[in-house]
Design a protein around this motif. Structure first.
Motif, mmCIF file in Angstrom:
data_model
loop_
_atom_site.group_PDB
_atom_site.id
_atom_site.type_symbol
_atom_site.label_atom_id
_atom_site.label_comp_id
_atom_site.label_asym_id
_atom_site.label_seq_id
_atom_site.Cartn_x
_atom_site.Cartn_y
_atom_site.Cartn_z
ATOM 1 N N MET A 1 -47.267 -18.136 15.593
ATOM 2 C CA MET A 1 -46.510 -18.361 16.813
ATOM 3 C C MET A 1 -45.187 -19.020 16.458
ATOM 4 O O MET A 1 -45.110 -19.874 15.597
ATOM 5 C CB MET A 1 -47.340 -19.251 17.738
ATOM 6 C CG MET A 1 -46.597 -19.660 18.978
ATOM 7 S SD MET A 1 -47.628 -20.648 20.084
ATOM 8 C CE MET A 1 -48.141 -19.366 21.188
ATOM 9 N N SER A 2 -44.132 -18.654 17.130
ATOM 10 C CA SER A 2 -42.830 -19.257 16.870
ATOM 11 C C SER A 2 -42.761 -20.615 17.549
ATOM 12 O O SER A 2 -43.491 -20.898 18.490
ATOM 13 C CB SER A 2 -41.720 -18.340 17.383
ATOM 14 O OG SER A 2 -41.808 -18.212 18.776
ATOM 15 N N GLY A 3 -41.855 -21.443 17.055
ATOM 16 C CA GLY A 3 -41.725 -22.792 17.573
ATOM 17 C C GLY A 3 -40.914 -22.825 18.856
ATOM 18 O O GLY A 3 -40.476 -21.805 19.372
ATOM 19 N N PRO A 4 -40.684 -24.025 19.361
ATOM 20 C CA PRO A 4 -39.906 -24.183 20.584
ATOM 21 C C PRO A 4 -38.456 -23.749 20.395
ATOM 22 O O PRO A 4 -37.988 -23.624 19.263
ATOM 23 C CB PRO A 4 -39.967 -25.694 20.846
ATOM 24 C CG PRO A 4 -40.939 -26.270 19.892
ATOM 25 C CD PRO A 4 -41.187 -25.264 18.827
ATOM 26 N N ALA A 5 -37.768 -23.539 21.503
ATOM 27 C CA ALA A 5 -36.355 -23.177 21.446
ATOM 28 C C ALA A 5 -35.601 -24.234 20.650
ATOM 29 O O ALA A 5 -35.824 -25.424 20.806
ATOM 30 C CB ALA A 5 -35.778 -23.081 22.857
ATOM 31 N N GLY A 6 -34.741 -23.786 19.748
ATOM 32 C CA GLY A 6 -33.957 -24.703 18.930
ATOM 33 C C GLY A 6 -34.638 -25.104 17.636
ATOM 34 O O GLY A 6 -34.060 -25.822 16.839
ATOM 35 N N ALA A 7 -35.869 -24.658 17.428
ATOM 36 C CA ALA A 7 -36.601 -25.023 16.205
ATOM 37 C C ALA A 7 -36.004 -24.311 14.997
ATOM 38 O O ALA A 7 -35.507 -23.199 15.087
ATOM 39 C CB ALA A 7 -38.074 -24.653 16.345
ATOM 40 N N LEU A 8 -36.077 -24.981 13.873
ATOM 41 C CA LEU A 8 -35.604 -24.421 12.608
ATOM 42 C C LEU A 8 -36.668 -23.512 12.009
ATOM 43 O O LEU A 8 -37.857 -23.687 12.284
ATOM 44 C CB LEU A 8 -35.331 -25.551 11.614
ATOM 45 C CG LEU A 8 -34.216 -26.521 11.958
ATOM 46 C CD1 LEU A 8 -34.260 -27.721 11.018
ATOM 47 C CD2 LEU A 8 -32.882 -25.827 11.874
ATOM 48 N N PRO A 9 -36.263 -22.593 11.141
ATOM 49 C CA PRO A 9 -37.270 -21.858 10.372
ATOM 50 C C PRO A 9 -38.085 -22.869 9.552
ATOM 51 O O PRO A 9 -37.557 -23.891 9.104
ATOM 52 C CB PRO A 9 -36.444 -20.955 9.459
ATOM 53 C CG PRO A 9 -35.123 -20.824 10.144
ATOM 54 C CD PRO A 9 -34.907 -22.136 10.845
ATOM 55 N N ARG A 10 -39.346 -22.589 9.359
ATOM 56 C CA ARG A 10 -40.270 -23.513 8.683
ATOM 57 C C ARG A 10 -39.718 -24.059 7.362
ATOM 58 O O ARG A 10 -39.820 -25.243 7.080
ATOM 59 C CB ARG A 10 -41.599 -22.801 8.439
ATOM 60 C CG ARG A 10 -42.677 -23.709 7.913
ATOM 61 C CD ARG A 10 -44.004 -23.025 8.007
ATOM 62 N NE ARG A 10 -44.209 -22.652 9.397
ATOM 63 C CZ ARG A 10 -45.268 -22.971 10.110
ATOM 64 N NH1 ARG A 10 -46.240 -23.642 9.570
ATOM 65 N NH2 ARG A 10 -45.373 -22.612 11.370
ATOM 66 N N GLU A 11 -39.094 -23.207 6.547
ATOM 67 C CA GLU A 11 -38.622 -23.648 5.231
ATOM 68 C C GLU A 11 -37.418 -24.591 5.310
ATOM 69 O O GLU A 11 -37.065 -25.234 4.329
ATOM 70 C CB GLU A 11 -38.304 -22.447 4.328
ATOM 71 C CG GLU A 11 -37.139 -21.596 4.788
ATOM 72 C CD GLU A 11 -37.482 -20.544 5.844
ATOM 73 O OE1 GLU A 11 -36.559 -19.800 6.227
ATOM 74 O OE2 GLU A 11 -38.643 -20.467 6.297
ATOM 75 N N GLN A 12 -36.797 -24.700 6.478
ATOM 76 C CA GLN A 12 -35.647 -25.589 6.643
ATOM 77 C C GLN A 12 -36.019 -26.949 7.232
ATOM 78 O O GLN A 12 -35.181 -27.850 7.313
ATOM 79 C CB GLN A 12 -34.597 -24.921 7.534
ATOM 80 C CG GLN A 12 -33.947 -23.725 6.893
ATOM 81 C CD GLN A 12 -32.926 -23.069 7.802
ATOM 82 O OE1 GLN A 12 -32.478 -23.659 8.783
ATOM 83 N NE2 GLN A 12 -32.559 -21.837 7.488
ATOM 84 N N ARG A 13 -37.268 -27.107 7.628
ATOM 85 C CA ARG A 13 -37.662 -28.346 8.305
ATOM 86 C C ARG A 13 -37.639 -29.560 7.382
ATOM 87 O O ARG A 13 -37.060 -30.590 7.733
ATOM 88 C CB ARG A 13 -39.036 -28.178 8.937
ATOM 89 C CG ARG A 13 -38.996 -27.243 10.117
ATOM 90 C CD ARG A 13 -40.351 -27.028 10.708
ATOM 91 N NE ARG A 13 -40.229 -26.131 11.859
ATOM 92 C CZ ARG A 13 -41.244 -25.588 12.469
ATOM 93 N NH1 ARG A 13 -42.474 -25.844 12.060
ATOM 94 N NH2 ARG A 13 -41.042 -24.786 13.494
ATOM 95 N N ALA A 14 -38.292 -29.492 6.226
ATOM 96 C CA ALA A 14 -38.309 -30.645 5.315
ATOM 97 C C ALA A 14 -36.897 -31.020 4.862
ATOM 98 O O ALA A 14 -36.557 -32.219 4.857
ATOM 99 C CB ALA A 14 -39.234 -30.387 4.127
ATOM 100 N N PRO A 15 -36.042 -30.053 4.505
ATOM 101 C CA PRO A 15 -34.666 -30.429 4.158
ATOM 102 C C PRO A 15 -33.909 -31.093 5.324
ATOM 103 O O PRO A 15 -33.115 -32.011 5.106
ATOM 104 C CB PRO A 15 -34.012 -29.107 3.753
ATOM 105 C CG PRO A 15 -35.151 -28.259 3.277
ATOM 106 C CD PRO A 15 -36.304 -28.634 4.174
ATOM 107 N N ALA A 16 -34.178 -30.654 6.548
ATOM 108 C CA ALA A 16 -33.518 -31.271 7.705
ATOM 109 C C ALA A 16 -34.018 -32.700 7.916
ATOM 110 O O ALA A 16 -33.234 -33.602 8.243
ATOM 111 C CB ALA A 16 -33.762 -30.433 8.960
ATOM 112 N N ILE A 17 -35.311 -32.908 7.710
ATOM 113 C CA ILE A 17 -35.874 -34.260 7.809
ATOM 114 C C ILE A 17 -35.249 -35.143 6.738
ATOM 115 O O ILE A 17 -34.816 -36.261 7.009
ATOM 116 C CB ILE A 17 -37.411 -34.207 7.678
ATOM 117 C CG1 ILE A 17 -38.018 -33.512 8.906
ATOM 118 C CG2 ILE A 17 -37.990 -35.610 7.489
ATOM 119 C CD1 ILE A 17 -39.486 -33.165 8.759
ATOM 120 N N ARG A 18 -35.166 -34.631 5.513
ATOM 121 C CA ARG A 18 -34.572 -35.387 4.407
ATOM 122 C C ARG A 18 -33.119 -35.765 4.732
ATOM 123 O O ARG A 18 -32.712 -36.920 4.568
ATOM 124 C CB ARG A 18 -34.626 -34.576 3.110
ATOM 125 C CG ARG A 18 -33.941 -35.275 1.929
ATOM 126 C CD ARG A 18 -34.168 -34.557 0.623
ATOM 127 N NE ARG A 18 -35.573 -34.474 0.289
ATOM 128 C CZ ARG A 18 -36.301 -35.476 -0.219
ATOM 129 N NH1 ARG A 18 -35.726 -36.640 -0.456
ATOM 130 N NH2 ARG A 18 -37.571 -35.314 -0.491
#
Length: 99
Positions: free
Chosen positions: A1-18
């Protein structure tokens, strides 16, 4: 299932958190682990947001209580908390505290 509107692709989440945590706290140490795969199929994972574990050591946490540190991390992550992160386990320490 895709994430909410505005969500990043899964592989970009940890770098965005960092990036968000580095900008807010200039940490001495920062480890981020994506545990989303361990929660596949459970109710909390159905909206597409991820499960993460963060260990962060920063002078910014000196004098703060555990709750204040967690609130500061949530604030630094801002919209990621509603678009990309379902669960976040936090270990936040000041440099003078034992790891």
């Amino acid at each position: 299932m895709s994430g909410p509107a505005g969500a990043l692709p899964r592989e970009q989440r940890a770098p965005a958190i960092r990036a968000a945590l580095e900008a807010a706290f200039a940490p001495d140490r920062l480890e981020i682990r994506d545990d989303s795969h361990r929660h596949a199929g459970h109710v909390g994972a159905q909206d597409g947001r991820g499960h993460f574990h963060v260990e962060i050591v920063s002078a910014a946490f000196a004098g703060m209580t555990s709750i204040q540190r967690h609130r500061a991390v949530y604030a630094a992550l801002g919209p990621l908390m509603t678009t990309d992160i379902h669960a976040l386990q936090i270990r936040a320490l000041a440099p003078t505290e034992p790891e």
